[in-house]
Design a protein around this motif. Structure first.
Motif, PDB file in Angstrom:
ATOM      1  N   HIS A 260     -38.135 -17.823 -84.688  1.00 55.81           N
ATOM      2  CA  HIS A 260     -37.909 -19.272 -84.661  1.00 55.81           C
ATOM      3  C   HIS A 260     -37.084 -19.681 -83.444  1.00 55.81           C
ATOM      4  CE1 HIS A 260     -33.649 -19.150 -85.855  1.00 55.81           C
ATOM      5  NE2 HIS A 260     -33.989 -18.196 -86.706  1.00 55.81           N
ATOM      6  N   CYS A 261     -36.332 -18.720 -82.862  1.00 53.79           N
ATOM      7  CA  CYS A 261     -35.574 -19.027 -81.643  1.00 53.79           C
ATOM      8  C   CYS A 261     -36.505 -19.306 -80.470  1.00 53.79           C
ATOM      9  CB  CYS A 261     -34.639 -17.867 -81.307  1.00 53.79           C
ATOM     10  SG  CYS A 261     -33.305 -17.618 -82.495  1.00 53.79           S
ATOM     11  N   PHE A 262     -37.742 -18.824 -80.572  1.00 61.39           N
ATOM     12  CA  PHE A 262     -38.743 -19.049 -79.535  1.00 61.39           C
ATOM     13  C   PHE A 262     -39.873 -19.936 -80.046  1.00 61.39           C
ATOM     14  CE2 PHE A 262     -36.913 -14.772 -78.838  1.00 61.39           C
ATOM     15  CZ  PHE A 262     -36.245 -15.038 -77.656  1.00 61.39           C
ATOM     16  N   GLN A 263     -39.521 -20.824 -80.972  1.00 62.47           N
ATOM     17  CA  GLN A 263     -40.482 -21.769 -81.553  1.00 62.47           C
ATOM     18  C   GLN A 263     -41.645 -21.036 -82.194  1.00 62.47           C
ATOM     19  OE1 GLN A 263     -41.402 -24.696 -78.542  1.00 62.47           O
ATOM     20  NE2 GLN A 263     -39.279 -25.369 -78.367  1.00 62.47           N
ATOM     21  N   ASN A 264     -41.341 -19.889 -82.810  1.00 64.53           N
ATOM     22  CA  ASN A 264     -42.316 -19.072 -83.546  1.00 64.53           C
ATOM     23  C   ASN A 264     -43.463 -18.577 -82.674  1.00 64.53           C
ATOM     24  OD1 ASN A 264     -41.017 -19.212 -86.153  1.00 64.53           O
ATOM     25  ND2 ASN A 264     -41.691 -21.360 -86.249  1.00 64.53           N
ATOM     26  N   GLU A 265     -43.181 -18.362 -81.397  1.00 62.81           N
ATOM     27  CA  GLU A 265     -44.180 -17.809 -80.493  1.00 62.81           C
ATOM     28  C   GLU A 265     -43.795 -16.382 -80.111  1.00 62.81           C
ATOM     29  OE1 GLU A 265     -44.921 -20.228 -77.111  1.00 62.81           O
ATOM     30  OE2 GLU A 265     -45.279 -22.053 -78.263  1.00 62.81           O
ATOM     31  N   LYS A 266     -44.791 -15.584 -79.761  1.00 64.02           N
ATOM     32  CA  LYS A 266     -44.531 -14.227 -79.311  1.00 64.02           C
ATOM     33  C   LYS A 266     -43.954 -14.242 -77.893  1.00 64.02           C
ATOM     34  CE  LYS A 266     -48.182 -12.016 -82.048  1.00 64.02           C
ATOM     35  NZ  LYS A 266     -49.420 -11.179 -81.994  1.00 64.02           N
ATOM     36  N   VAL A 267     -43.028 -13.347 -77.644  1.00 66.12           N
ATOM     37  CA  VAL A 267     -42.457 -13.199 -76.303  1.00 66.12           C
ATOM     38  C   VAL A 267     -43.350 -12.262 -75.501  1.00 66.12           C
ATOM     39  CG1 VAL A 267     -40.461 -12.420 -74.971  1.00 66.12           C
ATOM     40  CG2 VAL A 267     -40.135 -13.606 -77.158  1.00 66.12           C
ATOM     41  N   THR A 268     -43.725 -12.683 -74.310  1.00 65.32           N
ATOM     42  CA  THR A 268     -44.607 -11.876 -73.472  1.00 65.32           C
ATOM     43  C   THR A 268     -43.912 -11.292 -72.255  1.00 65.32           C
ATOM     44  OG1 THR A 268     -45.327 -13.875 -72.301  1.00 65.32           O
ATOM     45  CG2 THR A 268     -46.657 -13.153 -74.178  1.00 65.32           C
ATOM     46  N   ALA A 269     -42.769 -11.847 -71.861  1.00 60.15           N
ATOM     47  CA  ALA A 269     -42.028 -11.335 -70.707  1.00 60.15           C
ATOM     48  C   ALA A 269     -40.557 -11.676 -70.858  1.00 60.15           C
ATOM     49  CB  ALA A 269     -42.584 -11.919 -69.407  1.00 60.15           C
ATOM     50  N   VAL A 270     -39.692 -10.793 -70.381  1.00 58.92           N
ATOM     51  CA  VAL A 270     -38.251 -10.993 -70.463  1.00 58.92           C
ATOM     52  C   VAL A 270     -37.618 -10.538 -69.152  1.00 58.92           C
ATOM     53  CG1 VAL A 270     -36.135 -10.541 -71.762  1.00 58.92           C
ATOM     54  CG2 VAL A 270     -38.337 -10.486 -72.928  1.00 58.92           C
ATOM     55  N   TRP A 271     -36.589 -11.266 -68.716  1.00 54.88           N
ATOM     56  CA  TRP A 271     -35.812 -10.895 -67.536  1.00 54.88           C
ATOM     57  C   TRP A 271     -34.335 -10.982 -67.897  1.00 54.88           C
ATOM     58  CZ3 TRP A 271     -39.736 -14.434 -67.753  1.00 54.88           C
ATOM     59  CH2 TRP A 271     -40.928 -14.099 -67.082  1.00 54.88           C
ATOM     60  N   SER A 272     -33.539 -10.094 -67.335  1.00 55.31           N
ATOM     61  CA  SER A 272     -32.113 -10.081 -67.654  1.00 55.31           C
ATOM     62  C   SER A 272     -31.273 -10.215 -66.405  1.00 55.31           C
ATOM     63  CB  SER A 272     -31.733  -8.775 -68.377  1.00 55.31           C
ATOM     64  OG  SER A 272     -30.353  -8.768 -68.690  1.00 55.31           O
ATOM     65  N   GLY A 273     -30.289 -11.112 -66.458  1.00 57.78           N
ATOM     66  CA  GLY A 273     -29.275 -11.188 -65.434  1.00 57.78           C
ATOM     67  C   GLY A 273     -28.082 -10.354 -65.846  1.00 57.78           C
ATOM     68  N   THR A 275     -25.286 -11.397 -67.329  1.00 60.59           N
ATOM     69  CA  THR A 275     -24.804 -11.784 -68.658  1.00 60.59           C
ATOM     70  C   THR A 275     -25.663 -12.883 -69.271  1.00 60.59           C
ATOM     71  OG1 THR A 275     -23.214 -13.205 -67.503  1.00 60.59           O
ATOM     72  CG2 THR A 275     -22.395 -11.104 -68.327  1.00 60.59           C
ATOM     73  N   HIS A 276     -26.906 -13.023 -68.860  1.00 60.95           N
ATOM     74  CA  HIS A 276     -27.811 -14.007 -69.443  1.00 60.95           C
ATOM     75  C   HIS A 276     -29.226 -13.437 -69.462  1.00 60.95           C
ATOM     76  CE1 HIS A 276     -28.677 -14.759 -65.181  1.00 60.95           C
ATOM     77  NE2 HIS A 276     -29.756 -15.431 -65.559  1.00 60.95           N
ATOM     78  N   LEU A 277     -30.089 -14.061 -70.247  1.00 53.82           N
ATOM     79  CA  LEU A 277     -31.477 -13.613 -70.346  1.00 53.82           C
ATOM     80  C   LEU A 277     -32.428 -14.792 -70.223  1.00 53.82           C
ATOM     81  CD1 LEU A 277     -29.834 -11.512 -72.505  1.00 53.82           C
ATOM     82  CD2 LEU A 277     -32.118 -10.531 -72.480  1.00 53.82           C
ATOM     83  N   VAL A 278     -33.630 -14.491 -69.778  1.00 56.90           N
ATOM     84  CA  VAL A 278     -34.712 -15.471 -69.664  1.00 56.90           C
ATOM     85  C   VAL A 278     -35.951 -14.848 -70.290  1.00 56.90           C
ATOM     86  CG1 VAL A 278     -36.117 -16.855 -68.095  1.00 56.90           C
ATOM     87  CG2 VAL A 278     -33.732 -16.364 -67.516  1.00 56.90           C
ATOM     88  N   ALA A 279     -36.653 -15.601 -71.113  1.00 57.24           N
ATOM     89  CA  ALA A 279     -37.865 -15.092 -71.766  1.00 57.24           C
ATOM     90  C   ALA A 279     -38.989 -16.103 -71.638  1.00 57.24           C
ATOM     91  CB  ALA A 279     -37.595 -14.790 -73.246  1.00 57.24           C
ATOM     92  N   GLN A 280     -40.206 -15.587 -71.608  1.00 52.77           N
ATOM     93  CA  GLN A 280     -41.395 -16.442 -71.585  1.00 52.77           C
ATOM     94  C   GLN A 280     -42.285 -16.076 -72.758  1.00 52.77           C
ATOM     95  OE1 GLN A 280     -44.064 -16.231 -68.107  1.00 52.77           O
ATOM     96  NE2 GLN A 280     -44.146 -18.458 -68.152  1.00 52.77           N
ATOM     97  N   THR A 281     -42.844 -17.089 -73.413  1.00 52.14           N
ATOM     98  CA  THR A 281     -43.678 -16.865 -74.592  1.00 52.14           C
ATOM     99  C   THR A 281     -45.154 -16.922 -74.250  1.00 52.14           C
ATOM    100  OG1 THR A 281     -43.712 -19.215 -75.178  1.00 52.14           O
ATOM    101  CG2 THR A 281     -41.887 -17.891 -76.039  1.00 52.14           C
ATOM    102  N   GLU A 282     -45.972 -16.698 -75.255  1.00 53.98           N
ATOM    103  CA  GLU A 282     -47.413 -16.583 -75.053  1.00 53.98           C
ATOM    104  C   GLU A 282     -48.062 -17.862 -74.536  1.00 53.98           C
ATOM    105  OE1 GLU A 282     -49.109 -15.673 -78.871  1.00 53.98           O
ATOM    106  OE2 GLU A 282     -47.629 -16.909 -79.903  1.00 53.98           O
ATOM    107  N   THR A 283     -47.442 -19.014 -74.741  1.00 47.24           N
ATOM    108  CA  THR A 283     -48.001 -20.262 -74.215  1.00 47.24           C
ATOM    109  C   THR A 283     -47.359 -20.683 -72.904  1.00 47.24           C
ATOM    110  OG1 THR A 283     -46.461 -21.615 -75.511  1.00 47.24           O
ATOM    111  CG2 THR A 283     -48.586 -21.085 -76.534  1.00 47.24           C
TER     112      THR A 283
END
Length: 501
Positions: A260-273, A275-283
């Motif tokens: 639900h943190c990603f609006q109930n979408e699957k995560v397809t890619a993740v990047w890490s700084g 002390t922070h993170l960025v993720a992209q979902t299937e849409t």
């Protein structure tokens, strides 16, 4: 950030490699140690169109070519370049000890390097003060890449943090080594026995992921993450800045960030700084969370997301009063590439076919995305697809993402000559298609190294007029600084020197 061409894609005919940012150790490969405020094209140490991956560490950089050759440069105090010596290197130099052993991926930690070969073997070099090389009884440093013998399975993904490293195998298992997370774990979770993989100096299987199959791993300064084939994201380690989206100050075992943190979408890619993170979902939606005081989330935090250090409750040694929640950045929906530095990000926006139910931003620039874009800890490298086509970089300002702005040929010419202020959000059409024009805003936060530690200058509104502007047009790359003072540097960011132990 790493990028790899698919077999069906052909490299552009006129590719080029650019670098800019902090350069205290020659990590930009430009032949000197002066900081670079505007992108500079690198010399042809290899064919730019053959660049497959780019990555950077605390003060060193690495490039992998299509043929599996590894080129390195920058800080080499602990032998992290794997060249057999400890002298800094100012130009990208081939790692000759790996000739005949094609490289698939490289992960640069603070003062060490992890290398993945095409046959799935893992090598390491650099500092081993905290067991980050994966050799428990090895020397304090290694100047040549050596095999991590205890990883006997075929490895498909690697990652390196401040003082720890990870690997994911073809069977979906995750291994971690290096004691970088152990001190935080003991301090924040007193009385608890930490899992072996947090304290070991050789690869140990990460427990708590038995019911998942990992396809890639990531590392920040003091945290780790794993993405599964089911689109689930697991995180563990330090949560000092909310980068684990949890109420715990430290997660000794992996915890899944709920869908639900990603609006109930699957995560397809993740990047890490750092002390922070960025993720992209299937849409194509992009979410950010974690530390935000340098604007690295690209948005203004909601009040409930604020993180303030508070004394730990002795009865709840691993509790925190609130959490940082992954939130979408609508302006980056459909981004084709994202890269995280320690405390900044870059994104590539290319032409993207709209799918039903997807709202795409209007600031798409460039006929296709850049081949390769990488944020080092305090520097950047970009790989435009051709000299006359903007890569489509979005630059993160203090709190807001700004898209690259298109200019008409006349306005570009006048602005370059006069140094007048450039509109940052306006799109000017010329000949029906402005997409070959663009502007990147740089210098909104400037970082530099002072006696081995990095200091950063957070530029406020009054100083943004002094930021650097880059204009890419069919006539070439133009750059100039706008007038305006820079404020004094802020106190040093926390973190050890590259050679600290």
């Amino acid at each position: 950030m790493e990028f790899e061409w698919s077999a069906s894609e052909a490299a552009p005919a006129a590719a080029a490699l650019f670098a800019w940012g902090a350069n205290s150790y020659g990590q930009l490969g430009l032949g000197h140690k002066e900081d670079v405020l505007l992108p500079q094209q690198l010399s042809d140490f290899c064919k730019p169109g053959c660049v497959k991956r780019i990555t950077g560490g605390g003060g060193h950089s690495a490039i992998v070519t299509d043929e599996g050759d590894l080129f390195v440069c920058g800080l080499n105090k602990d032998g992290q370049l794997g060249l057999g010596h400890t002298e800094d290197v100012l130009y990208f130099t081939p790692c000759k000890s790996l000739l005949g052993c094609p490289v698939q991926q490289v992960a640069c930690g603070w003062d060490f390097t992890i290398i993945l070969t095409e046959n799935g073997q893992v090598l390491s070099c650099g500092s081993n003060s905290f067991g980050q090389l994966g050799v428990s009884h090895g020397p304090r440093r290694c100047v040549f890449p050596q095999a991590v013998e205890l990883l006997r399975e075929t490895v498909v993904s690697i990652a390196a943090g401040l003082r720890h490293a990870l690997a994911a195998t073809a069977s979906g298992l995750v291994y971690q080594w290096g004691t970088g997370l152990a001190s935080s774990g003991r301090r924040l979770c007193p009385g608890q026995t930490l899992p072996l993989f947090l304290t070991a100096k050789e690869p140990n299987r990460v427990t708590g992921l038995e019911n998942s199959q990992a396809i890639c791993v990531l590392a920040g300064s003091d945290h780790s993450a794993s993405l599964t084939d089911a689109g689930e994201l697991y995180v563990w380690g330090s949560n000092k800045h909310g980068q684990l989206a949890s109420q715990a100050a430290f997660l000794p075992v992996p915890q899944k960030i709920e869908a639900h943190c990603f609006q109930n979408e699957k995560v397809t890619a993740v990047w890490s700084g750092w002390t922070h993170l960025v993720a992209q979902t299937e849409t194509g939606k992009v979410f950010t969370w974690g530390r935000a005081d340098y604007g690295q989330l690209g948005r203004t935090l909601e009040s409930h997301e604020g993180w303030k250090p508070e004394k730990q409750d002795s009865s709840l040694p691993c509790s925190r009063p609130s959490k940082s929640t992954p939130s979408p950045l609508h302006c980056l929906t459909g981004a084709t590439e994202v890269s995280c530095g320690s405390e900044h990000n870059l994104a590539v926006m290319g032409r993207f076919h709209q799918q039903p139910g997807m709202a795409l931003p209007g600031q798409l620039i460039g006929d296709k995305a850049s081949q390769t874009l990488v944020c080092r800890y305090h520097g950047n490298m970009a790989f435009p697809d051709s000299p006359g086509n903007l890569t489509g970089i979005c630059c993160c300002e203090r709190f807001r993402w700004r898209s690259a702005t298109a200019l008409s040929p006349l306005e570009t010419e006048q602005t370059v000559k006069t140094g007048s202020h450039v509109p940052r959000t306006r799109i000017l059409k010329e000949s029906g298609d402005p997409l070959v024009w663009g502007v990147s805003l740089l210098g909104l936060e400037r970082a530099r190294h002072v006696r081995g530690r990095h200091r950063s200058q957070c530029l406020g509104p009054a100083a943004r007029a002094g930021s650097a502007i880059i204009v890419r047009s069919p006539r070439g790359l133009w750059g100039w600084p706008l007038p305006g003072p820079l404020p004094a540097a802020s106190p040093p960011c926390p973190g050890p020197a590259p050679h600290g132990h």
